[in-house]
Design an enzyme around this catalytic site. Structure first.
Site, mmCIF file in Angstrom:
data_model
loop_
_atom_site.group_PDB
_atom_site.id
_atom_site.type_symbol
_atom_site.label_atom_id
_atom_site.label_comp_id
_atom_site.label_asym_id
_atom_site.label_seq_id
_atom_site.Cartn_x
_atom_site.Cartn_y
_atom_site.Cartn_z
ATOM 1 N N ASP A 64 0.834 -1.203 0.000
ATOM 2 C CA ASP A 64 0.000 0.000 0.000
ATOM 3 C C ASP A 64 0.875 1.261 0.000
ATOM 4 O O ASP A 64 2.029 1.222 0.426
ATOM 5 C CB ASP A 64 -0.875 0.042 1.266
ATOM 6 C CG ASP A 64 -1.930 -1.061 1.259
ATOM 7 O OD1 ASP A 64 -2.202 -1.624 0.182
ATOM 8 O OD2 ASP A 64 -2.465 -1.346 2.349
HETATM 9 N N1 URA Z 1 -1.532 -5.789 4.023
HETATM 10 C C1 URA Z 1 -1.969 -4.520 3.965
HETATM 11 O O1 URA Z 1 -2.986 -4.177 4.554
HETATM 12 N N2 URA Z 1 -1.244 -3.636 3.244
HETATM 13 C C2 URA Z 1 -0.109 -3.947 2.608
HETATM 14 O O2 URA Z 1 0.513 -3.091 1.985
HETATM 15 C C3 URA Z 1 0.333 -5.283 2.679
HETATM 16 C C4 URA Z 1 -0.405 -6.185 3.401
#
Ligand code: URA
Length: 269
Positions: A111
């Site tokens: 993310d």
């Molecule tokens: N889980 C999440 O919520 N975000 C990420 O970037 C990776 C795993």
């Protein structure tokens, strides 16, 4: 020094590395007579080709030469999208990788506000394997969360929660460091669904404040600073290849395994 024009590779591996198809799909393309080398159809997936010198075509279309493979470990900082560019103009992983020859791309996503290990390569076959849901590549995260969650909630989250109508694969969720008002959790996943950790924890009202990926398969982030990248060391690359080969063997149907594995299986019965 070896002449790159003469350097050889198995045809199926070249097609997979070029991102044309997975290794097994490439085998099929070759067996179906859809691949030509210097104008002649080749039906043997393991035929040796010289990618720098031979004209290799699939369905009549020439496969562009591919640069030598490059394997990069990047510590993606917060506030960077994990794509090569961003239509909204935000900083992207492409900006961080642009100085690296060979055009590596990230194998997977984190993310915008997640930081940590992002493996990047121009080896299409390896990207396919790392992202294939049936490979169940192990990913380790450290998550700082608001408040002190109940151990029972963590056990339930680890056992699997329903996201988008589908239960998550069993995971591991444990306490890593306790603070007064916050806690760091260690979360190990074997799948990669969108915002998975944040959504899994949210099902029990747990809010993630900070999320860092610290390991992927046998690769560890170590002390690489945020925004920095380095090439994999040869021993790390060898361990990653071995790890993926073992996952590949584990998911292959019994009748399709190499002879040696079958013999071992029979002897054990
Ligand atoms: N889980 C999440 O919520 N975000 C990420 O970037 C990776 C795993």
């Amino acid at each position: 020094m070896t002449d790159p024009l003469q350097s050889e590779e198995r045809l199926n591996r070249f097609l997979a590395r070029a991102g044309v198809a997975s290794r097994r799909e490439a085998d099929r393309l070759i067996q179906d007579g859809r691949v030509t080398v210097n104008g002649a159809a080749v039906h043997e997936p393991g035929a040796r080709v010289r990618p720098e010198a031979d004209a290799i075509k699939v369905d009549g279309k020439r496969i562009a030469r591919i640069p030598p493979p490059v394997y990069i470990l990047l510590n993606k900082p917060r506030g960077v999208v994990s794509t090569m560019e961003d239509p909204q103009g935000r900083p992207s992983v492409g900006d961080l990788l642009k100085a690296i020859p060979g055009k590596p791309v990230p194998a997977g996503r984190l993310d915008y506000d997640t930081e940590g290990l992002l493996f990047c390569t121009n080896d299409g076959e390896m990207v396919n394997r790392l992202l294939h849901p049936r490979y169940h590549v192990r990913k380790v995260y450290h998550a700082k969360v608001k408040g002190i969650p109940e151990s029972q909630a963590l056990a339930r989250i680890a056992a699997g929660v329903v996201l988008d109508g589908r239960k998550t694969q069993p995971a591991q969720v444990s306490f890593l460091k306790m603070g007064q008002r916050n806690v760091w959790l260690k979360v190990i996943l074997y799948e990669g669904r969108k915002h998975q950790i944040k959504r899994m924890l949210a099902t029990y009202g747990i809010t993630v404040i900070k999320l860092v990926r610290v390991a992927l398969g046998p690769l560890s982030l170590g002390h690489l600073p945020a925004g920095a990248w380095r090439k994999l060391r040869p021993d790390e690359l060898a361990r990653l290849q071995k790890y993926l080969a073992e996952l590949d063997k584990a998911r292959r149907p019994f009748h399709n395994r190499p002879k040696k594995a079958m013999t071992r299986g029979r002897a054990a019965r």
